[in-house]
Scaffold this motif. Sequence first.
Motif, PDB file in Angstrom:
ATOM      1  N   TYR A 365     -26.679 -27.067  50.154  1.00 38.32           N
ATOM      2  CA  TYR A 365     -25.967 -28.165  50.823  1.00 38.32           C
ATOM      3  C   TYR A 365     -26.688 -28.672  52.075  1.00 38.32           C
ATOM      4  O   TYR A 365     -26.347 -29.713  52.602  1.00 38.32           O
ATOM      5  CB  TYR A 365     -24.521 -27.753  51.146  1.00 38.32           C
ATOM      6  N   GLU A 384     -18.331 -32.568  51.056  1.00 35.03           N
ATOM      7  CA  GLU A 384     -18.970 -32.395  49.739  1.00 35.03           C
ATOM      8  C   GLU A 384     -18.709 -31.003  49.162  1.00 35.03           C
ATOM      9  O   GLU A 384     -18.443 -30.873  47.964  1.00 35.03           O
ATOM     10  CB  GLU A 384     -20.481 -32.646  49.850  1.00 35.03           C
ATOM     11  N   ASP A 388     -16.791 -30.700  45.678  1.00 40.50           N
ATOM     12  CA  ASP A 388     -17.453 -30.040  44.549  1.00 40.50           C
ATOM     13  C   ASP A 388     -16.623 -28.866  44.033  1.00 40.50           C
ATOM     14  O   ASP A 388     -16.337 -28.760  42.839  1.00 40.50           O
ATOM     15  CB  ASP A 388     -18.842 -29.535  44.956  1.00 40.50           C
ATOM     16  N   TYR A 389     -16.234 -27.986  44.950  1.00 38.83           N
ATOM     17  CA  TYR A 389     -15.570 -26.743  44.562  1.00 38.83           C
ATOM     18  C   TYR A 389     -14.184 -26.997  43.958  1.00 38.83           C
ATOM     19  O   TYR A 389     -13.823 -26.418  42.935  1.00 38.83           O
ATOM     20  CB  TYR A 389     -15.440 -25.825  45.786  1.00 38.83           C
ATOM     21  N   LEU A 392     -15.001 -31.621  41.603  1.00 38.70           N
ATOM     22  CA  LEU A 392     -16.108 -32.211  40.853  1.00 38.70           C
ATOM     23  C   LEU A 392     -16.751 -31.230  39.874  1.00 38.70           C
ATOM     24  O   LEU A 392     -17.008 -31.578  38.720  1.00 38.70           O
ATOM     25  CB  LEU A 392     -17.144 -32.779  41.831  1.00 38.70           C
ATOM     26  N   ILE A 393     -17.042 -30.020  40.312  1.00 40.56           N
ATOM     27  CA  ILE A 393     -17.715 -29.059  39.428  1.00 40.56           C
ATOM     28  C   ILE A 393     -16.826 -28.674  38.238  1.00 40.56           C
ATOM     29  O   ILE A 393     -17.286 -28.706  37.089  1.00 40.56           O
ATOM     30  CB  ILE A 393     -18.185 -27.809  40.210  1.00 40.56           C
ATOM     31  N   ARG A 513     -24.615 -35.375  40.584  1.00 41.80           N
ATOM     32  CA  ARG A 513     -24.760 -34.201  41.473  1.00 41.80           C
ATOM     33  C   ARG A 513     -25.304 -32.979  40.715  1.00 41.80           C
ATOM     34  O   ARG A 513     -24.805 -31.865  40.842  1.00 41.80           O
ATOM     35  CB  ARG A 513     -23.421 -33.880  42.139  1.00 41.80           C
ATOM     36  N   PHE A 516     -26.040 -29.573  42.381  1.00 41.48           N
ATOM     37  CA  PHE A 516     -24.883 -28.769  42.802  1.00 41.48           C
ATOM     38  C   PHE A 516     -24.116 -28.250  41.588  1.00 41.48           C
ATOM     39  O   PHE A 516     -23.593 -27.135  41.603  1.00 41.48           O
ATOM     40  CB  PHE A 516     -23.988 -29.610  43.718  1.00 41.48           C
ATOM     41  N   VAL A 517     -24.081 -29.051  40.522  1.00 43.19           N
ATOM     42  CA  VAL A 517     -23.474 -28.587  39.273  1.00 43.19           C
ATOM     43  C   VAL A 517     -24.238 -27.354  38.795  1.00 43.19           C
ATOM     44  O   VAL A 517     -23.642 -26.345  38.399  1.00 43.19           O
ATOM     45  CB  VAL A 517     -23.506 -29.702  38.201  1.00 43.19           C
ATOM     46  N   TRP A 520     -23.339 -24.193  41.049  1.00 39.16           N
ATOM     47  CA  TRP A 520     -22.022 -23.579  40.825  1.00 39.16           C
ATOM     48  C   TRP A 520     -21.863 -23.050  39.402  1.00 39.16           C
ATOM     49  O   TRP A 520     -21.282 -21.977  39.200  1.00 39.16           O
ATOM     50  CB  TRP A 520     -20.904 -24.590  41.119  1.00 39.16           C
TER      51      TRP A 520
END
Length: 532
Positions: A365, A384, A388-389, A392-393, A513, A516-517, A520
């Motif tokens: 990040y 973000e 994400d957590y 989004l993920i 993203r 980041f995907v 995670w």
Amino acid sequence: MLGTVLTEGGMVSGDNYGVSGLFHYMDVFRGIPFAAPPGRFEKPKPHPGWDGVLKAKDFRKRCIQLNLLQTDTRGDEDCLYLNIWVPQGRKEVSTNLPVMVWLFGGGFLVGASNGANFLDNYLYDGEEIANRGKVIVVTLSYRVGTLGFLSTGDDGIPGNYGLWDQHAGISWVHRNIKAFGGDPDNITVFGESAGGASVNFQLITPMNKGLIRRGISQSGVALCPWGINRNPRQFAELVATRVGCPTDDKMVACLKMTDASALILAGTLEMHGSPEAPIVNNLILSPVIDGDFLPDEPANLFVNAAERDYIIGVNDMDGHLFTGIDVPSINQPLPTTPVEDLKTLIAALTKAKGQQAADLAYNEYTSTWGSKPSKEQVKRAIVEVETDYIFLIPTQAALYLHNSVATTGRTYSYLFTQPSRMPGYPSWMGADHADDLQYVFGKPFATPLGYWPKHRDVSRYMIAYWTNFARTGDPNKGESDVPVNWPPFDSQTHKYVDINHRMGRNSVKQKLRMRFVNYWTNTFAGLPTISE
């Protein structure tokens, strides 16, 4: 106009009034019961019916729930009602229209089928969607909070009552909507936040075989960290203690006899967060794997949605609402948000995997920062991380899963990026949690003085995509023109459409993203768990 309609429970009459636009009239039915008043901690049962004509002209009370300050309750236990909007042409009565059934959000704790109300302008008023998209819109109620989702983790109080209520409402629509001019074989369920996760649960449960054709999940899927409560017994015992019930084999009988308001108030959750204890971890009155409605882990049940078309997406700053509670300084113009807050927050969210997971996440990040990050960079990173957590993920995982098991079902991905209209928000702000609702429900048309033309553009686009999809399973094909062709999601390109008021050929993007995907879903998921 429809006049009086015969349903399985008896005759109902609603309102009919003129509207502007293509379809010139609207039949509206408010407050039709789709099940009997529910028994405490019991699945919904069929409504016994009524004599004469039921006047369905007023919204019914919401299911009993906490008020916004969590100091008292509002609503009623007798709450299983739905509302129907049917668009009518000038001459002939509509037949065989696509049907869109709305499931409201509110963390499984609060919410109503008609939504928040300002001067009789209800958030979930189906008129604009119905009129512009030539679809029937249904909004339904379901139990929330302790009465909807408390579970003892065994046969005593299995839980998932709110999901059973939604299922009962969808079943009622399937059996009765033909009489209102709807196509029972073309039902799309759509919802936002806990309602989006609910749509996902309704698509993957074996209970809805043959009832649902498609789904749209906005900012919420079954795989979200708040989607499933994995230790329901602990909270059931806490509720029992708060209302003075024993926690032994007499607990269930005692809870069933306790006053409804007391039970709802005992289900109050901690609603103040901090970087050490983010609020998302407190959302624990949620569905459970009960061996019945959800016979297995949600990820293993997606195969039940293999033939269903599915749109799944998030808002680009969905986590902002939650971050503002955990780290209030992100919304204040002057104070710097310390980098330590970001480190602490990441550590709290990755706690199960220990320090290594936290360090790796922090590096991801902050990789573009350089030696001196600006105040804005730090604040954005915090938003973000939570976006994400929390949203989004899990959403990307759901897209991937649906696409991988789909046979005839198509998968579509979107990111909603129309910046928030809330006054006083920072200039870098994108779309906050629930910012999409006003556009889907056509508020820029219903209350034009509160919006600019660009907001009407966004609303027109979303209603076009959503209702085309409900009609044909393809958001590009139907009654409404769309600003850009929205390609399906696949496992190679991960294409999605970026929805805002400036849509054009650059709005189709891919690999949202991805970095980041990957962190995670691969790196983080692959690390050993050290604490539960």
